[in-house]
Design an enzyme around this catalytic site. Structure first.
Site, PDB file in Angstrom:
ATOM      1  CG  ASP A  21      10.241  91.561  32.743  1.00  0.00           C
ATOM      2  OD1 ASP A  21       9.586  92.539  32.340  1.00  0.00           O
ATOM      3  OD2 ASP A  21       9.752  90.649  33.428  1.00  0.00           O
ATOM      4  CG  ASP A  31       6.338  94.712  31.723  1.00  0.00           C
ATOM      5  OD1 ASP A  31       7.527  94.359  31.673  1.00  0.00           O
ATOM      6  OD2 ASP A  31       5.405  93.917  31.947  1.00  0.00           O
TER       7      ASP A  31
END
Length: 384
Positions: free
Chosen positions: A71, A246
């Site tokens: 992430d 992201d």
């Protein structure tokens, strides 16, 4: 006579500036890159439904094997504790079995766009299989997880943001001379195999051909965004000129004005969309690069035979998730705060000042025209 001339000049300029504002992409030169990336230091990623990507960690003494999602939108590594409440996670870390685990007894809450986890920080030896990485790393041992949609086979999330308060595993390995560079990058694919995480020493020719974008947020891999082109005609500006890269976000999250325009004019649906309809390609413009997200990247097929659009409204900042990041190979340079885009299109952009200058000239024309009309009216009144 002067007034008529001014009106004609203004009309021509007004048409020109409107054309520039709505079709500024026509004034950029672009060229593609066809080179493939070659690097020995790679980590295979596990692809979950083309939405989540995970790698395998080995932690503790003796080793425990766990999978974590990668992430770029968060900062810390966290692992589910064996005592974790409300966890649907099957494989959890057992600190009491590790001879090298250190408990810092420091509590922390990691919040995400949706959901959070709570626990305390600790440290242990963490390695990645088939790599030279084997380093002591601080992580959060989560005792409670709320509203996080993880796969049951994953045990946590590895945050890889640019926040300098927390070292990631590649920085730690680099400081211990285990790898030659703290750089890392991703290639996300839709296929079940082939997605990879790159780390360490990148070939210089790759770095030279990479488009580098400067970050504009301290805690996020965010950079300045110019606008978005819908298909080959319409161009919209962003009021929020930030966009977060992201890998932990499944969809595209766009600011309200842009999202509403796309939804009302091209979708009019989110969950029960007609799969046979043709939906637009979305091209995002940055200073020096443009990235096109085709409809196939954000259109998802549902079990009931309909489709959903993986585009939603952002709560604040634009978030460019997996549909966006699959369109290029990303490279992240935390030390110099740079985001690299490899295998995408370069652009020689018209900068913001160009549009502001055009707007300023347009305002001058309007003021001159108003002034002329007022003076002419006063002159006529005086004559009467």
């Amino acid at each position: 006579m002067f007034g008529q001339y001014l009106i004609i000049v203004y009309s021509i300029f007004n048409v020109a500036t409107q054309n520039i504002a709505s079709n500024s992409f026509l004034l950029t030169k672009t060229y593609g890159q066809q080179n493939s990336i070659t690097i020995d230091e790679t980590i295979d990623l596990h692809n979950f439904y083309n939405e989540y990507y995970a790698l395998t960690l080995r932690i503790g003494t003796p080793l425990q094997t766990l999978q974590v999602l990668v992430d770029t939108g968060s900062s810390i590594l966290w692992l589910a504790n064996y005592t974790c409440d409300n966890c649907s996670i099957l494989n959890r870390y057992k600190p009491f079995k590790s001879q090298t685990y250190i408990d810092f007894n420091q509590t922390y809450t990691q919040k995400y766009g949706q959901g959070e986890c709570q626990g305390s920080f600790g440290q242990d030896l963490i390695s990645i299989s088939d790599t030279p990485i084997n380093t002591n790393l601080t992580f959060l041992l989560a005792n409670q997880v709320s509203d996080l949609f993880l796969q049951k086979t994953t045990s946590g999330i590895m945050g890889l943001s640019n926040w300098d308060q927390y070292n990631n595993i590649f920085e730690s390995a680099y400081s211990n001379n285990q790898i030659q560079s703290p750089l890392f990058g991703f290639q996300f694919l839709n296929s079940t195999q082939g997605s990879q995480l790159f780390y360490g020493q990148f070939n210089q020719s790759i770095l030279d051909q990479t488009i580098w974008l400067k970050t504009n947020m301290k805690k996020q891999w965010s950079t300045q965004i110019l606008g978005i082109q819908i298909n080959n005609d319409e161009y919209l500006y962003f009021e929020d000129h930030s966009s977060i890269f992201d890998s932990g976000t499944t969809c595209l999250l766009l600011e309200e004005k842009v999202y509403n325009h796309i939804y009302n004019n091209y979708f009019n649906c989110n969950l029960d969309c007609d799969c046979n309809n043709v939906y637009p390609n979305l091209t995002f413009f940055f200073q020096g690069a443009k990235v096109t997200v085709p409809e196939s990247a954000y259109k998802r097929y549902l079990q009931n035979g309909s489709c959903s659009m993986c585009i939603d409204q952002a709560k604040s900042t634009n978030i460019l998730g997996d549909p966006f990041m699959k369109q290029f190979i990303s490279i992240f340079n935390k030390e110099e705060q740079l985001i690299g885009l490899y295998q995408t299109q370069k652009t020689f952009n018209i900068k913001y000042w160009y549009f502001y200058s055009a707007l300023g000239i347009q305002i001058i024309f309007i003021c001159a025209l108003v002034y002329y009309q007022v003076q002419r009216k006063l002159f006529l009144l005086a004559g009467e």
